[in-house]
Scaffold this active site. Structure first.
Site, mmCIF file in Angstrom:
data_model
loop_
_atom_site.group_PDB
_atom_site.id
_atom_site.type_symbol
_atom_site.label_atom_id
_atom_site.label_comp_id
_atom_site.label_asym_id
_atom_site.label_seq_id
_atom_site.Cartn_x
_atom_site.Cartn_y
_atom_site.Cartn_z
ATOM 1 N N SER A 16 0.803 -1.226 0.000
ATOM 2 C CA SER A 16 0.000 0.000 0.000
ATOM 3 C C SER A 16 0.834 1.274 0.000
ATOM 4 C CB SER A 16 -0.948 0.010 1.204
ATOM 5 O OG SER A 16 -0.231 -0.185 2.411
ATOM 6 N N HIS A 73 -0.296 6.494 5.903
ATOM 7 C CA HIS A 73 0.160 6.150 4.554
ATOM 8 C C HIS A 73 0.514 7.429 3.796
ATOM 9 C CE1 HIS A 73 -1.350 2.105 5.317
ATOM 10 N NE2 HIS A 73 -0.817 1.723 4.163
#
Length: 289
Positions: free
Chosen positions: A38, A264
């Protein structure tokens, strides 16, 4: 007379060369494949791709940025959120997931491969959730360090052989490819932190930051052993971590301030990594982003 004609001819040729449009150079890489988890795919960063939607890939992730910079003819991004090293040669079932191994994108004529992998092998998501939960009762201590001790460093060490196998698998399937191993953007500052905005206890901030250094260091070591290039975004992301101001950060916190998945990279972080990888491929040092 002859000398005068020669000088005039040289000046004419020089002016013509200066005014002529530059020749368009062919792309150095024509068949580029992106592999990884990711931190590659870019979950929730607009626009999300549909191939498949369950992998949460963004058109603004670093491989897409890199592909545009390089002008590659054929670009395949098969990265997927939640991927581990085992999902390179095996099917990653569920959500996130996809029905084919990531290695299926590699061909004999693939000439560039980037890969970021290993974070999920050490349990990245569970570590963050565990440490955030333990910080509530001890925001100034180091409850996460007390819980994990040396076990996270051991997980990093245990992942090294898996990363080595991934790189060997890439070389086997695409023997002519330039392989670039890309590390992980900095998640936490070196000390202090910003609890409760990012709920990691003050004493655990340097502990977890050191674990990330160990992870990136291991990736660099494995890249070197495999004859691959290593690009470490940690080196350019000081002051860009989850505790930075919304306009400065490249990695979002538990509560994102821009469109990206918690803890992220955001679009700015992806753009910076894409630029860093492009600079490495060009053999230049990235001095600004």
């Amino acid at each position: 007379m002859t000398r005068r004609v020669t000088v005039v001819s040289l000046l004419t040729a020089l002016i013509a060369a200066m005014l002529a449009p530059p020749a368009s150079a062919a792309p150095q890489y024509r068949n580029y494949v992106s592999l990884g988890d990711s931190f590659v795919s870019g979950p929730f960063i607009p626009l999300q791709r549909l191939d498949p939607l369950s992998c949460f890939k963004s058109t603004q992730n670093y491989p897409s940025v890199l592909a545009r910079r390089l002008g590659v003819t054929n670009f395949t991004d098969i990265s997927c959120g939640g991927a581990q090293t085992k999902d390179m040669a095996g099917v990653q079932s569920g959500i996130p997931g996809q029905s084919v191994p990531q290695f299926s994108a590699l061909k004999a004529d693939t000439d560039l491969v980037t890969v970021s992998i290993g974070g999920n092998d050490i349990g990245f998501s569970d570590i963050i959730l565990t440490c955030a939960g333990k910080s509530v009762l001890d925001p100034h201590g180091a409850p996460c360090k007390a819980n994990y001790g040396d076990s996270l460093a051991q997980r990093v060490d245990a992942t090294a052989a898996k990363v080595a196998a991934v790189l060997a698998g890439i070389k086997q399937r695409s023997p002519k490819a330039k392989i670039v191993v890309v590390g992980y953007l900095r998640i936490l500052p070196s000390s202090g932190g910003c609890w409760p905005i990012v709920p990691i206890s003050r004493g655990d901030v340097p502990y977890l930051d050191n674990v990330q250094k160990q992870l990136n260091g291991m990736l660099g070591t494995q890249a070197q052993a495999a004859g691959a290039t290593f690009v470490n975004p940690y080196d350019i992301s000081s002051g860009r971590d989850t505790c930075a101001a919304p306009w400065d950060k490249w990695v979002e916190g538990i509560i994102p301030t821009s469109l990206a998945f918690p803890v992220h990279p955001n679009a700015n972080g992806m753009a910076a990594v894409g630029k860093q990888v492009a600079a490495a491929l060009a053999g230049t040092e990235l001095t600004g982003v």
